[in-house]
Design a protein around this motif. Structure first.
Motif, mmCIF file in Angstrom:
data_model
loop_
_atom_site.group_PDB
_atom_site.id
_atom_site.type_symbol
_atom_site.label_atom_id
_atom_site.label_comp_id
_atom_site.label_asym_id
_atom_site.label_seq_id
_atom_site.Cartn_x
_atom_site.Cartn_y
_atom_site.Cartn_z
ATOM 1 N N PHE A 251 12.754 -18.840 20.066
ATOM 2 C CA PHE A 251 13.481 -19.186 21.438
ATOM 3 C C PHE A 251 15.049 -18.963 21.043
ATOM 4 O O PHE A 251 15.680 -18.567 21.881
ATOM 5 C CB PHE A 251 13.474 -20.973 21.238
ATOM 6 C CG PHE A 251 11.893 -21.441 21.960
ATOM 7 C CD1 PHE A 251 11.998 -21.033 23.260
ATOM 8 C CD2 PHE A 251 11.067 -21.917 21.176
ATOM 9 C CE1 PHE A 251 10.573 -21.202 23.840
ATOM 10 C CE2 PHE A 251 9.768 -22.488 21.844
ATOM 11 C CZ PHE A 251 9.594 -21.955 23.307
ATOM 12 N N GLU A 252 15.750 -19.115 20.012
ATOM 13 C CA GLU A 252 17.023 -18.747 19.685
ATOM 14 C C GLU A 252 17.234 -17.269 19.960
ATOM 15 O O GLU A 252 18.354 -16.990 20.371
ATOM 16 C CB GLU A 252 17.364 -19.335 18.447
ATOM 17 C CG GLU A 252 17.507 -20.675 18.092
ATOM 18 C CD GLU A 252 17.856 -21.058 16.794
ATOM 19 O OE1 GLU A 252 18.278 -22.307 16.497
ATOM 20 O OE2 GLU A 252 17.584 -20.377 15.555
ATOM 21 N N ARG A 253 16.353 -16.259 19.641
ATOM 22 C CA ARG A 253 16.377 -15.204 20.185
ATOM 23 C C ARG A 253 16.542 -14.649 21.769
ATOM 24 O O ARG A 253 16.892 -13.747 22.065
ATOM 25 C CB ARG A 253 15.459 -14.179 19.556
ATOM 26 C CG ARG A 253 15.578 -14.222 17.986
ATOM 27 C CD ARG A 253 14.518 -12.948 17.513
ATOM 28 N NE ARG A 253 13.299 -13.120 17.592
ATOM 29 C CZ ARG A 253 12.595 -13.802 16.792
ATOM 30 N NH1 ARG A 253 13.030 -14.352 15.573
ATOM 31 N NH2 ARG A 253 11.216 -13.764 16.703
ATOM 32 N N GLN A 254 16.085 -15.712 22.354
ATOM 33 C CA GLN A 254 15.836 -15.724 23.787
ATOM 34 C C GLN A 254 17.159 -16.031 24.623
ATOM 35 O O GLN A 254 17.313 -15.744 25.885
ATOM 36 C CB GLN A 254 14.599 -16.383 24.268
ATOM 37 C CG GLN A 254 13.122 -16.157 23.777
ATOM 38 C CD GLN A 254 12.950 -14.599 23.539
ATOM 39 O OE1 GLN A 254 13.018 -14.063 24.500
ATOM 40 N NE2 GLN A 254 12.721 -14.388 22.504
ATOM 41 N N GLY A 255 17.986 -16.801 23.894
ATOM 42 C CA GLY A 255 19.278 -17.162 24.567
ATOM 43 C C GLY A 255 19.043 -18.436 24.794
ATOM 44 O O GLY A 255 18.346 -19.272 24.137
ATOM 45 N N ARG A 256 20.105 -19.169 25.439
ATOM 46 C CA ARG A 256 20.584 -20.793 25.371
ATOM 47 C C ARG A 256 19.614 -21.185 26.304
ATOM 48 O O ARG A 256 19.436 -20.813 27.572
ATOM 49 C CB ARG A 256 21.786 -20.811 25.843
ATOM 50 C CG ARG A 256 22.289 -22.109 25.895
ATOM 51 C CD ARG A 256 22.636 -22.855 24.625
ATOM 52 N NE ARG A 256 22.566 -24.581 24.845
ATOM 53 C CZ ARG A 256 22.270 -25.127 23.739
ATOM 54 N NH1 ARG A 256 21.740 -24.897 22.908
ATOM 55 N NH2 ARG A 256 22.227 -26.544 24.056
ATOM 56 N N LEU A 257 18.597 -22.175 25.853
ATOM 57 C CA LEU A 257 17.715 -22.782 26.831
ATOM 58 C C LEU A 257 18.542 -23.985 27.355
ATOM 59 O O LEU A 257 19.453 -24.545 26.466
ATOM 60 C CB LEU A 257 16.547 -23.335 25.885
ATOM 61 C CG LEU A 257 15.565 -22.630 25.088
ATOM 62 C CD1 LEU A 257 14.535 -23.436 24.622
ATOM 63 C CD2 LEU A 257 14.939 -21.543 26.226
ATOM 64 N N SER A 258 18.073 -24.429 28.495
ATOM 65 C CA SER A 258 18.498 -25.714 29.192
ATOM 66 C C SER A 258 17.697 -26.883 28.707
ATOM 67 O O SER A 258 18.167 -27.968 28.662
ATOM 68 C CB SER A 258 18.679 -25.648 30.624
ATOM 69 O OG SER A 258 17.554 -25.268 31.025
ATOM 70 N N ALA A 259 16.346 -26.643 28.421
ATOM 71 C CA ALA A 259 15.619 -27.796 28.181
ATOM 72 C C ALA A 259 14.129 -27.251 27.707
ATOM 73 O O ALA A 259 13.812 -26.087 28.041
ATOM 74 C CB ALA A 259 15.042 -28.670 29.436
ATOM 75 N N LEU A 260 13.506 -27.886 26.946
ATOM 76 C CA LEU A 260 11.999 -27.530 26.434
ATOM 77 C C LEU A 260 11.162 -28.266 26.578
ATOM 78 O O LEU A 260 11.294 -29.640 26.620
ATOM 79 C CB LEU A 260 12.382 -27.546 24.678
ATOM 80 C CG LEU A 260 11.075 -27.062 23.912
ATOM 81 C CD1 LEU A 260 11.040 -25.451 24.297
ATOM 82 C CD2 LEU A 260 11.213 -27.240 22.409
ATOM 83 N N GLY A 261 9.814 -27.949 27.169
ATOM 84 C CA GLY A 261 8.833 -28.750 27.245
ATOM 85 C C GLY A 261 7.607 -28.454 26.255
ATOM 86 O O GLY A 261 7.654 -27.236 25.918
ATOM 87 N N ILE A 262 7.120 -29.619 25.607
ATOM 88 C CA ILE A 262 5.972 -29.322 24.560
ATOM 89 C C ILE A 262 4.497 -29.931 25.318
ATOM 90 O O ILE A 262 4.664 -31.231 25.615
ATOM 91 C CB ILE A 262 6.262 -29.920 23.501
ATOM 92 C CG1 ILE A 262 7.623 -29.405 22.856
ATOM 93 C CG2 ILE A 262 5.181 -29.761 22.374
ATOM 94 C CD1 ILE A 262 8.055 -30.179 21.573
ATOM 95 N N ALA A 263 3.530 -28.971 25.467
ATOM 96 C CA ALA A 263 2.369 -29.585 25.759
ATOM 97 C C ALA A 263 1.345 -29.440 24.446
ATOM 98 O O ALA A 263 1.089 -28.435 23.960
ATOM 99 C CB ALA A 263 1.642 -28.453 26.967
ATOM 100 N N SER A 264 1.128 -30.497 23.841
ATOM 101 C CA SER A 264 0.595 -30.293 22.411
ATOM 102 C C SER A 264 -0.800 -30.839 22.393
ATOM 103 O O SER A 264 -1.401 -31.797 23.186
ATOM 104 C CB SER A 264 1.458 -31.484 21.672
ATOM 105 O OG SER A 264 0.928 -31.603 20.289
ATOM 106 N N PHE A 265 -1.579 -30.497 21.564
ATOM 107 C CA PHE A 265 -2.786 -30.988 20.949
ATOM 108 C C PHE A 265 -2.657 -32.356 20.517
ATOM 109 O O PHE A 265 -1.609 -32.707 19.995
ATOM 110 C CB PHE A 265 -3.444 -30.071 19.855
ATOM 111 C CG PHE A 265 -2.946 -29.894 18.550
ATOM 112 C CD1 PHE A 265 -1.788 -29.085 18.464
ATOM 113 C CD2 PHE A 265 -3.371 -30.980 17.430
ATOM 114 C CE1 PHE A 265 -1.035 -29.058 16.881
ATOM 115 C CE2 PHE A 265 -2.760 -30.634 16.323
ATOM 116 C CZ PHE A 265 -1.809 -29.840 16.065
ATOM 117 N N GLY A 266 -3.486 -33.379 20.372
ATOM 118 C CA GLY A 266 -3.366 -34.620 20.248
ATOM 119 C C GLY A 266 -4.313 -34.987 19.005
ATOM 120 O O GLY A 266 -4.776 -34.327 18.460
ATOM 121 N N PRO A 267 -4.429 -36.031 18.990
ATOM 122 C CA PRO A 267 -3.535 -37.416 19.888
ATOM 123 C C PRO A 267 -2.285 -37.333 19.548
ATOM 124 O O PRO A 267 -1.516 -37.157 18.258
ATOM 125 C CB PRO A 267 -4.218 -39.035 19.230
ATOM 126 C CG PRO A 267 -5.015 -38.437 17.925
ATOM 127 C CD PRO A 267 -5.275 -36.969 18.035
#
Lengths: 284, 284
Positions: free
Chosen positions: B45-61
Motif C-alpha cells: 500500500f505504501e508503494r501505491q501512494g497516500r491512501l485516504s482510507a482502508l477497508g478490510i474484508a476479513s475471514f472470521g470469526p
C-alpha cells in the motif's frame, strides 16, 4: 389517544391508550365476515372518543409495501371473504386517522424489542407457536419486510429420529416446521395438545427439537441476540427449557457471540401483538 | 485513493482505487504468519501512494462491534498465530488512515448490493460455497451484525435420502450445511471436486438439495429478494440451476413475494469481496 387492532383469524383484539405500553381500554370481538367484523371494530373505537392514529397488527399474508396500491391488504388467505380486503384502507376512511400496518408477529417483535430496549441489542425475533408458526424480525429497530415479510414457520427442519412416519399437516409443504410442530400438527399426531400429554411423552422432546432448529437457524442466519417464543403451544410446562437445551446441543457453543444469545418468553405475556399495534399507531 | 484488503485464509487480495467499483491496481500475497503477511500488505500500500482510507474484508470469526476494545480482531481461528490479531489496529497505526472492518461475506454482500442498487430492493444475502460456507446479509443497506455476525454455513439441513451415511466434516457440528456441502465435504465423500464428478453423478443433486435449503430458509426467515451464491463450488457447471430448481420445489410457490425472489451469481465475479473492502474504505 392511540388505537390498536390485533387482527387474528379467530378474534380481533382492540385497544386504546395514551401510549403503547399503557392500555386504557380493550375489547375482543370474534372474527366473522370482514364487513361485520370491521364495522364492529370501528363502532367500538368511535365509542372510545377521538383517536389520533390507529395501528393494525394483522394475520397474513399481507402487503406491507407503502408504495403499493395494495398496501394494507390481506392477500391470499383460506379464510372465506378475507382475501384482498384492505384493513388499513377501511379504517383510514371510516375513522379518518393515519393508519400503521404490519404483520401480527412483526408488531409483536417491535413491542418485545421496545420492552427490552438497550444500547447493546439492536435486533430481536418474535415467534408464535400456536395454530400456525410465524415469526417477526426487527433489525436496527425496524421490522424486516424484504419482498413481503418473513414466513419462518415454513422452514424445513431435519426430522427427529423418533418422528419419521408422520407426513405433517402443512397444506403446502407437508412436514415443514409448521406442519410438524404447530398446535394442529401436535393434535393430528398424538390426539391431544402438548400440555395434555404426560411430561415424559416423547412429543415434548420432538416438538422442542423442531423449535430448537428454528432458533439455531435464526441465530446462524441473523446473529439475533434475542428470540422470543410466544403462542399457545409455548404455554406447555417445560417446553421453553427443552427448546433451549436442544438449541444449545445443536450449536455446541460454536456461533460467535452465542453466549449472548437468549431464547425467552414474551415480557408482555399475551399483549405483545396488541402493544405492537399501538406502537404502529404511535409511528403512523 | 481508497485501499482495500480481502483477507482470506490462503491469500490476501490488496487493491487501490479512486472509487470502490474502479480498481486501479491490485496485488495478491499468500497468507503466512500475521507479522509477515500484514507487513507485506502495508509495504505494498505504501508503494501505491497516500491512501485516504482502508477497508478490510476479513475471514472470521471477527469482532465487528466498534464499541468493543477488541474491535477489528480475528477471534478464535484454527489458523496458527491469527487468534486475537487486530487487523484493523495494525493498519490504523501503520498507515495512519481510518479503517473500515467487516466479515468477507458481509463486505461481498455490500458490494453485490451496491452493484444492483434500486429503489425496490433493500436487502441482499451473499453466500460463498468453497472451503467453508459463509453468508453475509445486508438489510436496509447495512450489514447485519447481531451479537457478532451470521454464520449461515452452520445451519442444520435435512439430510438427502441418498446421503444418509456420511457423517459430515464440520469439526463442531458434523453434518451441518458446511459439513455436508462445502468443498472439503464433497472431496471427503466422493474423492474429487464436484466439477470433476460426471454431471449425472448423484453428488450434484445432493449438494444442490442442501444449498437450496439454505436459500429457502433465508427466504423464509428474512424475505430477502436476492441471494447471491459465490465461491469455488458454485463454479460447477449446472449447479446454480439445480439449486434454483430444488429451492423452488421446497417452497412450492408458497412464500409471499416468492415470484420476486432470485438466486443469482455474483455480478462482480470474483471481485465481490475486494470491492466490498473498498466500499468499507469509502464509508470509513
Amino acid at each position: 389517544m392511540l388505537g390498536g387492532i390485533e387482527a387474528g383469524g379467530t378474534k380481533f383484539v382492540l385497544a386504546v391508550g395514551a401510549s403503547p405500553y399503557e392500555i386504557a381500554a380493550r375489547h375482543v370481538i370474534p372474527t366473522r365476515d370482514p364487513a361485520t367484523t370491521l364495522a364492529d371494530a370501528a363502532d367500538w373505537f368511535e365509542r372510545q372518543g377521538r383517536l389520533s392514529a390507529l395501528g393494525i397488527a394483522s394475520f397474513g399474508p399481507v402487503v406491507l409495501d407503502r408504495a403499493s396500491p395494495r398496501w394494507g391488504q390481506i392477500t391470499t388467505t383460506p379464510k372465506p371473504g378475507w382475501s384482498g380486503c384492505s384493513l388499513a384502507g377501511f379504517f383510514e376512511r371510516r375513522l379518518q386517522v393515519p393508519v400503521g400496518f404490519e404483520t401480527d408477529v412483526n408488531a409483536a417483535a417491535l413491542a418485545e424489542f421496545g420492552a427490552r430496549e438497550s444500547g447493546e441489542n439492536n435486533s430481536l425475533a418474535y415467534v408464535t407457536v400456536g395454530t400456525g408458526i410465524g415469526g417477526g424480525l426487527v433489525i436496527g429497530g425496524v421490522p424486516v419486510h424484504g419482498v413481503a415479510h418473513p414466513e419462518m414457520g415454513h422452514m424445513i427442519p431435519r426430522r427427529h429420529p423418533g418422528d419419521r412416519v408422520f407426513d405433517g399437516v402443512c397444506p403446502h409443504h407437508g412436514d415443514c416446521l409448521e406442519g410438524l410442530a404447530s398446535g394442529p400438527a401436535i393434535t393430528a399426531r398424538w390426539g391431544m395438545s402438548l400440555s395434555e400429554l404426560p411430561s415424559n411423552h416423547a412429543a415434548h422432546e420432538i416438538v422442542a427439537f423442531y423449535l430448537a432448529q428454528l432458533c439455531h437457524t435464526l441465530f446462524a442466519m441473523t446473529a439475533v441476540p434475542i428470540i422470543v417464543l410466544g403462542g399457545g403451544v409455548m404455554q406447555t410446562d417445560g417446553l421453553l427449557g427443552r427448546v433451549r437445551q436442544h438449541a444449545s446441543l445443536l450449536d455446541r457453543g460454536y456461533l460467535p457471540g452465542s453466549h449472548c444469545q437468549r431464547i425467552e418468553t414474551p415480557k408482555l405475556g399475551e399483549d405483545s401483538g396488541i402493544t405492537g399495534a399501538l406502537i404502529l399507531a404511535r409511528n403512523a
